[in-house]
Scaffold this active site. Structure first.
Site, PDB file in Angstrom:
ATOM      1  N   LYS A  69      38.040  31.672  28.958  1.00  0.00           N
ATOM      2  CA  LYS A  69      37.273  32.811  29.656  1.00  0.00           C
ATOM      3  C   LYS A  69      37.826  34.193  29.373  1.00  0.00           C
ATOM      4  O   LYS A  69      39.121  34.307  29.111  1.00  0.00           O
ATOM      5  CB  LYS A  69      37.264  32.414  31.222  1.00  0.00           C
ATOM      6  CG  LYS A  69      36.642  33.574  31.909  1.00  0.00           C
ATOM      7  CD  LYS A  69      36.226  33.325  33.443  1.00  0.00           C
ATOM      8  CE  LYS A  69      35.487  34.320  34.102  1.00  0.00           C
ATOM      9  NZ  LYS A  69      35.456  34.013  35.727  1.00  0.00           N
ATOM     10  N   SER A 138      31.128  33.474  37.552  1.00  0.00           N
ATOM     11  CA  SER A 138      31.628  34.362  36.489  1.00  0.00           C
ATOM     12  C   SER A 138      31.797  33.644  35.148  1.00  0.00           C
ATOM     13  O   SER A 138      31.995  34.391  34.513  1.00  0.00           O
ATOM     14  CB  SER A 138      32.356  35.568  36.959  1.00  0.00           C
ATOM     15  OG  SER A 138      33.629  34.620  37.094  1.00  0.00           O
ATOM     16  N   SER A 162      33.332  31.415  40.995  1.00  0.00           N
ATOM     17  CA  SER A 162      32.960  31.163  39.707  1.00  0.00           C
ATOM     18  C   SER A 162      33.280  30.028  38.713  1.00  0.00           C
ATOM     19  O   SER A 162      33.260  30.168  37.661  1.00  0.00           O
ATOM     20  CB  SER A 162      33.793  32.257  38.937  1.00  0.00           C
ATOM     21  OG  SER A 162      33.096  33.645  39.649  1.00  0.00           O
TER      22      SER A 162
HETATM   23  N1  MLM Z   1      34.490  35.686  40.446  1.00  0.00           N
HETATM   24  C1  MLM Z   1      33.743  34.991  41.498  1.00  0.00           C
HETATM   25  O1  MLM Z   1      34.246  34.081  41.749  1.00  0.00           O
HETATM   26  C2  MLM Z   1      32.414  35.715  41.558  1.00  0.00           C
HETATM   27  C3  MLM Z   1      31.425  34.784  41.786  1.00  0.00           C
HETATM   28  O2  MLM Z   1      31.460  33.700  42.837  1.00  0.00           O
HETATM   29  O3  MLM Z   1      30.605  34.823  40.617  1.00  0.00           O
END
Ligand code: MLM
Length: 419
Positions: A69, A138, A162
């Site tokens: 990532k 994300s 995310s």
């Molecule tokens: N960075 C993250 O976890 C934010 C989200 O939940 O999209």
């Protein structure tokens, strides 16, 4: 999808060479990524060169290609944090987890797309299960790259939801390990109390295999599963935010687990634990405001409107409110530990529903952020779908520091849903 643990065994046996596997991944990336947009940068040549190292297949990761990532620093590839503020940025050093990948014989084939600073502004990646839908965020590119069969493994991060949410939207296994199992040194920080590195793979055994290879911990569960686990189903006080498809997926998981011999009981979370859900945004706001202070103070006009507005609001969180939120979280963790005396795992929603159509949002972390704050191991388990055939995940939450048990419980459910 590519099955990481099976491929590693083929590499170790010599039936498959690392160079041939890199070629297979590169071919799929060339064929599919133009329409999916999972990668921010590629280093096929670098992966090919690393694949040629003699004896690589005997290493823990056996020469498997991974996507990293793009909030995680890499010295050999640009690291742009999903922001044009960092266009072309080339860290001088690899993040600690990238060194773990390379030391374990993994091949960094590219950087997977992140939302801006891993927050909520959608990036351009599309969901391989349905190109008109978001892959979530994300860790958008990481989940999409695994779902599309471009790589067998990908690294992601979770501050809210995310890892688990995009894994659920893309129909892959997402594993958010116990807090700090993987080192965040060299990752662009958003919240130092919340940021957690995670893994994406096709199956539970694949992410367990990868976590074992990276950390040297006893997480490679192979074909094992938990035996008749005691499961507490928690729909939480936010159950009204779950769509019918998520309730149906949870009901299907309950039925499958019960058929497979689990002892399943639906419970309400104790108030002390529920209270921590509201503490998460206070901690994230206070820390995000400081972690992105340079970008906010000096380049506010080059931030997305979503992030600029968020950081403006976040500045209002006081030290007293922040300190109280951390005390609330500590009480919740203690109460959660007591709860696990009676259960082997919690079973809950991975996301409000299947992947939303369109790209205006990456979805809501409503069913993820509490567990991120608790620091507990969480996995998105695949096997459920909605009426339109889109994947709908269910989430296993394990006890803090008991990741092998969480992986075995998730593998139990994965197998029960597949039967
Ligand atoms: N960075 C993250 O976890 C934010 C989200 O939940 O999209």
């Amino acid at each position: 999808m590519l099955l990481a643990r099976d491929l590693a065994l083929e590499l170790l046996s010599g039936r498959l060479s690392p160079i041939d596997l890199v070629a297979r991944c590169a071919e799929t990336i060339a064929a599919r990524d133009p329409e999916i947009g999972a990668f921010a940068a590629l280093d096929i040549a670098g992966a090919e060169a690393a694949a040629a190292v003699p004896g690589l297949a005997a290493a823990p990761l056996a020469g498997l290609p991974l996507a990293i990532k793009d909030v995680i620093d890499t010295r050999d590839l640009p690291t742009q944090y999903g922001s044009d503020l960092y266009a072309g940025h080339r860290p001088a050093a690899d993040a600690a987890v990238v060194r773990q990948v390379k030391r374990a014989g993994g091949l960094v084939i590219g950087k997977s797309v992140t939302t801006e600073f891993a927050f909520m502004q959608p990036a351009g990646t599309r969901n391989p299960r349905r190109l008109t839908h978001t892959p979530g965020g994300s860790s958008s590119g990481s989940a999409a790259a695994v779902a599309a069969g471009m790589v067998p493994l990908a690294l992601g991060t979770q501050t809210g939801g995310s890892v688990i949410r995009p894994a659920a939207f893309c129909g892959v296994t997402g594993y958010k390990p116990t807090f700090r199992t993987l080192p965040t040194v060299g990752m662009k920080t958003f919240s130092w109390h919340l940021d957690t590195l995670g893994l994406f793979g096709a199956r539970v055994c694949d992410v367990g295999f990868a976590a074992a290879a990276l950390t040297g911990r006893d997480l490679d569960i192979g074909d094992a599963v938990a035996q008749a686990p005691r499961i507490a189903v928690v729909r939480t006080a936010r159950a009204h935010l779950a769509e019918p498809a998520s309730h149906a997926a949870l009901d299907a998981a309950i039925a499958a687990a019960t058929r497979a011999g689990a002892v399943v009981r639906e419970i309400a979370l104790p108030d002390e634990i529920e209270a921590a859900d509201a503490a998460h945004p206070v901690i994230q706001d206070f820390e995000g405001n400081l972690a992105l202070a340079d970008e906010f103070d000096l380049h506010r006009d080059r931030l997305s409107a979503v992030l600029a507005a968020y950081l403006t609001r976040a500045a209002a969180v006081t030290p007293d409110a922040y300190d109280e939120a951390r005390r609330t979280a500590k009480r919740a963790r203690q109460r959660l530990g007591d709860l696990f005396a009676d259960y082997d795992m919690l079973l809950t929603f991975s996301a409000p529903g299947a992947a939303p159509a369109g790209f205006e949002t990456t979805g809501s972390p409503a069913f993820n952020r509490l567990w991120t704050l608790m620091g507990t191991p969480c996995l998105n388990v695949t096997g459920c779908a909605d009426a339109q055939g889109l994947p709908v995940g269910v989430q296993i939450v394990g006890r803090f520091g008991r990741d092998r048990a969480a992986l075995l419980s998730a593998a139990f459910l994965e197998r029960a849903l597949a039967n």
